[in-house]
Design an enzyme around this catalytic site. Structure first.
Site, PDB file in Angstrom:
ATOM      1  N   CYS A 155      20.634  18.215  81.620  1.00 24.10           N
ATOM      2  CA  CYS A 155      19.292  16.823  82.267  1.00 24.10           C
ATOM      3  C   CYS A 155      19.691  16.585  83.452  1.00 24.10           C
ATOM      4  O   CYS A 155      20.710  17.430  83.868  1.00 24.10           O
ATOM      5  CB  CYS A 155      19.350  16.152  81.587  1.00 24.10           C
ATOM      6  SG  CYS A 155      20.417  14.488  81.354  1.00 24.10           S
TER       7      CYS A 155
ATOM      8  N   GLU B 183      25.155   4.990  73.903  1.00 24.19           N
ATOM      9  CA  GLU B 183      23.817   4.321  75.183  1.00 24.19           C
ATOM     10  C   GLU B 183      23.829   2.710  73.875  1.00 24.19           C
ATOM     11  O   GLU B 183      22.808   2.356  75.626  1.00 24.19           O
ATOM     12  CB  GLU B 183      22.988   5.434  75.185  1.00 24.19           C
ATOM     13  CG  GLU B 183      21.981   4.815  76.278  1.00 24.19           C
ATOM     14  CD  GLU B 183      20.615   6.432  75.987  1.00 24.19           C
ATOM     15  OE1 GLU B 183      19.446   5.716  75.673  1.00 24.19           O
ATOM     16  OE2 GLU B 183      20.732   7.392  75.989  1.00 24.19           O
TER      17      GLU B 183
ATOM     18  N   ASN C  18      20.861  14.166  71.520  1.00 22.41           N
ATOM     19  CA  ASN C  18      19.614  14.612  71.889  1.00 22.41           C
ATOM     20  C   ASN C  18      19.427  16.026  71.161  1.00 22.41           C
ATOM     21  O   ASN C  18      18.428  16.944  70.203  1.00 22.41           O
ATOM     22  CB  ASN C  18      19.193  14.504  73.097  1.00 22.41           C
ATOM     23  CG  ASN C  18      20.638  15.896  73.916  1.00 22.41           C
ATOM     24  OD1 ASN C  18      20.579  16.455  74.388  1.00 22.41           O
ATOM     25  ND2 ASN C  18      21.592  14.991  74.834  1.00 22.41           N
TER      26      ASN C  18
ATOM     27  N   SER D 238      23.732  18.388  77.149  1.00 16.83           N
ATOM     28  CA  SER D 238      25.041  18.030  77.540  1.00 16.83           C
ATOM     29  C   SER D 238      25.947  19.047  77.948  1.00 16.83           C
ATOM     30  O   SER D 238      27.420  19.492  77.667  1.00 16.83           O
ATOM     31  CB  SER D 238      25.456  17.114  76.863  1.00 16.83           C
ATOM     32  OG  SER D 238      25.305  15.669  76.982  1.00 16.83           O
TER      33      SER D 238
END
Length: 675
Positions: free
Chosen positions: A13, A146, A245, A289
């Site tokens: 991303c 995160e 993700n 990633s």
């Protein structure tokens, strides 16, 4: 034969790409005496992290930072890269202190902008009284770096919920806290779960503050993966074992395609080979990633399994007919056309105007070599071995249904204004042209629409017409809904004494109207100044930004009475906080009466010097000694707080001087006279 389709948004991303690019540049440009480190793994990908180790980039923990920084004082410099997931507030403060104390210790903050935004939201929710008044909630994985990072930015009551069900199960405790819920989502949270969570919170808490913090790339990635999985009979999802993700992508794909496998990269290539052979159409998706070279290697491995089937298929004569729907792989892209390999030695061409009706779309940005495109054959040349195709005809039906669905569901859409035409604006959404009449543009009647061209606007489709696939949109509807939501939030939080900063919107003879953020309040003329004023214009001007406070309000009548002047600005308060009886003050004569003179002590407070207190001898009138505008020293001889009156005396000072002279020895007086 099996066909492999790659999701367009597979791989890094923008946030991860920016982080890895910065580190790659540092590796290339570092000096021999510089050491590079990452605070934790920069991204969750085993192959990438192994490559960093080989490049001499070491991973460190927060506990090692102090020693690492201290070592730079007499040795090589050190540069530490903060991961895209961000770090806890305590670690950030430690790094700031270390960089200040050690000149050769450097920090590169690679926190993803979407994650940094949540850090700011948490800090703002904590600011002022927020720590005691707000309850900070997160939908995400509590153990994820995160989440640990941005949750540390709120030092009040806070909780993390894995999903909407967990949130609803704890709703009694949330309501009993009597605090305002402030809710965010982990940037990689499943969009469907986030929407459910929002509905749950809104159902039970009308005063909740909800921030949409899911990364838009994550949203695109998940939506695209779901669509790809729905049309394939096998799915391969690539990503690190610790990647949140990637785990969510895997869950989404598996819900649409039962035969879905998850691989980490090169270590699992042996699993990919037989999987590709066992399926007719295989989709390939990758987490944020996952480096592009890993995706390409997995794709190449899968594609190699197609070679024998392709050779066999290409040996059989194929015929294309006008009207056929075909799929081809892009071999070349320019801004004027796409060139596709249709198999059997046939090349397909799609001109730009037959790819999309949206003139703002640049083919070189929207498509890349390797993408698979479906289009309709409109002309075939067997001699040349080429076919002219039209993608719009395939897309139009599907995309028009998306427009219709957006109207029926009341979806808020975003698009760039393509053109300003007679009577309104045109935008393109899902490849379809939408007309927004001037009356629905949000611009006042007869206003200039030209500045909107090229800007991105939010709108709703309010009307569709068939045949012809015509759609009408409205920006005004969205603005009205946003304004209504803003007003509801405002009225839910308003209370007497609360301060607001707003701009002066308009003025009348009796007061000024202040825009408090979609809601107007009025400051009466008497509340603008402690001094008598003729008009609000004596104090304010339209456009001025001022701080006001709520004196009273009526929710039913939607009226708000505001205050502007405060006790701290009260001239009497200023005077009494600075002076007391017996003080000598410089004053200015501002007016005279037969019985005495009025002198200004501070702006807004005058004192009376009675005629008997002007001179040591009897005078006929104040003007015999004083004049308007004259500055003199006077002694405060009385303060009446109840009536807010001050008595001054010049005579008292004259008498003190005379008394002092009379008390001096005769010799001193003579010496003084001689001088």
């Amino acid at each position: 034969m099996s066909r492999v389709l790659i999701a367009r948004h597979a791989g890094f991303c923008p946030g991860v790409r920016a982080a890895t690019d910065r580190l790659a540049r540092a590796v290339r440009e570092r000096s021999p005496e510089e050491r590079l480190y990452t605070l934790g793994h920069l991204i969750h990908n085993e192959d990438y992290n192994l490559a960093l180790e080989r490049a001499g980039v070491r991973t460190v923990t927060a506990d090692e930072l102090s020693a690492l920084a201290a070592a730079t004082d007499g040795g090589a410099s050190a540069r530490v890269f903060i991961r895209a997931h961000g770090i806890p507030r305590a670690t950030k403060r430690l790094l700031q202190a270390l960089t200040a104390a050690h000149p050769r210790f450097f920090v590169e903050d690679c926190t993803c902008p979407f994650v940094a935004k949540i850090h700011r939201i948490a800090e703002e929710a904590e600011a002022g009284e927020g720590k005691a008044q707000n309850l900070f909630l997160c939908i995400g994985s509590e153990q994820h770096p995160e989440v640990e990072g941005f949750m540390s930015c709120f030092d009040g009551e806070k909780r993390v919920y894995a999903d909407a069900a967990a949130l609803e199960a704890d709703m009694d405790r949330i309501k009993s806290s009597k605090k305002r819920p402030v809710m965010v989502a982990q940037t990689t949270q499943k969009l469907t779960e986030w929407k459910k969570s929002q509905k749950v919170l809104k159902k039970y808490c009308t005063n909740a503050l909800i921030f949409d913090t899911i990364c838009n790339v994550t949203d695109q990635r998940q939506t695209e993966a779901a669509q790809l999985a729905a049309e394939c009979d096998g799915m391969v999802v690539i990503g690190g074992k610790e990647s949140s993700n990637t785990a969510k992508l895997y869950e989404i794909c598996r819900s649409h395609c039962a035969d879905t496998i998850r691989v980490t990269g090169r270590a699992d290539l042996s699993l990919v080979r037989p999987f590709a052979l066992a399926h007719r159409k295989v989709g390939l998706a990758a987490g944020a990633s996952t480096p592009s070279e890993i995706i390409e290697e997995v794709h190449k491995t899968m594609s190699e399994m197609e070679n024998f089937a392709e050779l066999l298929a290409n040996s059989v004569d194929k015929t294309l007919n006008t009207g056929d729907i075909v799929s081809g792989t892009i071999m070349h892209v320019t801004d004027t056309e796409l060139q596709l390999d249709l198999g059997a030695g046939v090349t397909g061409y799609i001109k730009a105007e037959r790819v999309t009706d949206d003139p703002s779309v640049k083919l070189t940005e929207a498509y890349k070599v390797g993408d698979v495109v479906e289009a309709k054959v409109i002309r075939v040349s067997d001699i040349e071995g080429v076919a002219e195709l039209d993608k719009r005809r395939v897309d139009s039906g599907k995309n028009w249904q998306k427009v219709v669905a957006a109207k029926e569901e009341g979806t808020v859409l975003e698009a760039e204004v393509a053109d300003v035409v007679k009577g309104g604006l045109t935008v393109f959404v899902f490849g379809n042209r939408v007309f927004i009449p001037a009356s629905q543009s949000g611009v006042p009647k007869d206003g200039d629409l030209a500045p909107l061209k090229g800007t991105t606007v939010k709108f709703k489709v309010i009307e569709t017409k068939e045949p012809g696939n015509k759609a009408i949109g409205s920006i005004r509807v969205v603005l009205r809904e946003e304004r209504r939501a803003q007003e509801e939030a405002f009225w839910a939080e308003i209370e007497e004494g609360k301060t607001y900063t707003g701009a002066v919107k308009s003025m009348t003879s009796y007061g000024a109207f202040i825009d408090l953020g979609g809601v107007d309040g009025m400051v009466h003329t008497s509340e603008l100044s402690w001094k008598r004023i003729k008009s609000p214009a004596d104090v304010l001007a339209v456009g001025d930004v001022v701080t006001v406070f709520v004196k009273s309000f009526d929710k039913e009548k939607k009226r708000i009475s505001l205050g502007y002047k405060t006790e701290e600005t009260n001239p009497w308060f200023i005077f009494t906080s600075q002076y007391q009886v017996g003080d000598v003050v410089p004053v200015k004569i501002v007016s005279m009466m037969p019985f005495g003179a009025f002198a200004e002590i501070v702006d807004g407070v005058d004192g009376l010097i009675h005629i008997s207190q002007i001179a040591m001898t009897r005078i006929g009138k104040p003007a015999d000694v004083l004049e308007i505008g004259q500055s003199v020293d006077a002694k405060i001889i009385e303060i009446d707080n109840d009536k807010q009156k001050v008595s001054l005396s010049i005579r008292a000072l004259l008498e003190e001087v005379a008394a002092a002279e009379a008390a001096m020895p005769e010799e001193a007086v003579e010496a003084t006279d001689a001088e």
